[in-house]
Write an enzyme that holds these catalytic residues in place. Sequence first.
Site, short mmCIF file in Angstrom:
data_model
loop_
_atom_site.label_atom_id
_atom_site.label_comp_id
_atom_site.label_asym_id
_atom_site.label_seq_id
_atom_site.Cartn_x
_atom_site.Cartn_y
_atom_site.Cartn_z
N LYS A 35 0.83 -1.21 0.00
CA LYS A 35 0.00 0.00 0.00
C LYS A 35 0.87 1.26 0.00
CE LYS A 35 -1.95 -1.51 3.75
NZ LYS A 35 -1.44 -2.87 3.80
N GLN A 85 -2.61 -2.33 7.45
CA GLN A 85 -2.95 -3.76 7.56
C GLN A 85 -3.81 -4.19 6.35
OE1 GLN A 85 -3.33 -1.83 10.77
NE2 GLN A 85 -1.18 -2.34 10.90
P1 IMP Z 1 -1.15 -6.30 16.23
O1 IMP Z 1 -1.80 -5.46 15.20
O2 IMP Z 1 0.26 -5.88 16.56
O3 IMP Z 1 -1.99 -6.48 17.46
O4 IMP Z 1 -0.99 -7.78 15.61
C1 IMP Z 1 -2.12 -8.60 15.31
C2 IMP Z 1 -1.88 -9.38 14.04
O5 IMP Z 1 -1.85 -8.50 12.93
C3 IMP Z 1 -0.54 -10.14 14.00
O6 IMP Z 1 -0.71 -11.33 13.27
C4 IMP Z 1 0.37 -9.21 13.24
O7 IMP Z 1 1.45 -9.86 12.62
C5 IMP Z 1 -0.62 -8.65 12.22
N1 IMP Z 1 -0.24 -7.33 11.72
C6 IMP Z 1 -0.38 -6.14 12.33
N2 IMP Z 1 0.04 -5.14 11.56
C7 IMP Z 1 0.45 -5.69 10.41
C8 IMP Z 1 0.97 -5.15 9.18
O8 IMP Z 1 1.14 -3.95 8.99
N3 IMP Z 1 1.27 -6.06 8.23
C9 IMP Z 1 1.07 -7.40 8.39
N4 IMP Z 1 0.58 -7.94 9.49
C10 IMP Z 1 0.28 -7.09 10.51
#
Ligand code: IMP
Length: 427
Positions: free
Chosen positions: A16, A223
């Site tokens: 993105k 994300q």
């Molecule tokens: P959190 O957002 O740090 O709580 O992570 C929750 C899940 O989302 C995990 O599996 C992370 O690896 C994934 N995740 C969070 N942000 C990203 C991103 O920018 N790219 C890919 N995966 C993400």
Amino acid sequence: MPLIAVVGAQWGDEGKGKVVDLLAEKADLVVRFSGGPNAGHTVSNPYGEFRLHLVPSGIFYPHTRCLIGNGVVVSPAVLLEELEHLQKKGVDTSRLSISTRAHLIMPYHTLLDKLEEEARGSKALGTTRSGVGPAYMDKVARLGIRAGELLDKEGLLQRLRFVLEQKNILLTKVYGAPPLSLEEVYDQYCQYGDCLAPFICETEPIIKEALEREEIILLEGAQGTLLDIDFGTYPYVTSSSPVAAGAFVGLGLSPKRIDYILGVCKAYTTRVGGGPMPTELGDETGESIRQIAHEYGATTGRPRRCGWFDAVAARFSAYINSFNGVALTRLDVLDTFASIKVCTGYKVNGDIIDQFPSSSAVLQRCQPIYEEIPGWQSPTTHLRHFEALPPLAQSYIKRLEELIACPISLVSVGPRREQTIIVRPIL
Ligand code: IMP
């Protein structure tokens, strides 16, 4: 076409940052509406290569204003480091604004993210440990501290005293961790407040005026749809709404406003962290994709799980977001493969399904049904027109369009801005 949302269609890391950096050339305003420093938007341009966690990818154009919306959770430490890095590279950051309503990531959020993950043991979600989940929990629990509160030091002290008392009970009694000092956290956040004060403001009028002037506004998703708190592979998701609809509450926009929703998909699939991924390849092919594409997390450095394109998942994303077009990124990664597979359905419990299931337990049991497509086996990174692509690459793109049920507007064949094929103009 003044208001365009750029949204991840897979599990994040779709590219993105590059797409927004490219489109931002014509934009007046680039806005982040969800997520936080868990994002890592890689941008490669004449200033160098950057991994942006919080600053919108439009920051590199002198005519573009950038805004961090209320739906984002902001780590002041990460943001200040990022701003310093950009400034050192000669990028003017004075056009950035941060919503007074954006919630702050506090030191206890980062600590709790780590402690909660450790406590989950083998059921860990694989979070980025950047405190994003706990910060959103506090937002909903009405215990959050917002960017605007940094501008009122007396008020901040009162809020922090109340919240930290509760957090210290949690840290010490549940997790056996040492308590945090009110004085230290307060002093630290007062300093952050002094540094960030020039950026923090009411951002709704900025968006309202840009809409009234019919300026071009880009909404930069973070994300991906399959990590969405509602529509992703729950509980292996992030704590926000990366889908296009997230922009309405993440900025204070009416659903009537968006003109174009661009979904971003890689030409294959990756995922970082735990949770089901039907097309994951645990073999040499998966490793080849990882090595060719250097698939390691931009925020955590973790190796990404790699696999073939999952058209069931992409079709689901296209429906949830109502994409007007798709940006297909990293096509060049597939340049050397003799044969390429695309998942067109799943086999589960003896049935064949073509719907993306809501249950992660069911998705975990899904076996991909593949269609095999011959690879084009020639380089594409130097090509700039759809018709110049090898015919087999063109067929691959057309087949994905059919399977996703959405036109592919843009194809990326390398990290640089110019390594882009515009199939159908967006702006
Ligand atoms: P959190 O957002 O740090 O709580 O992570 C929750 C899940 O989302 C995990 O599996 C992370 O690896 C994934 N995740 C969070 N942000 C990203 C991103 O920018 N790219 C890919 N995966 C993400």
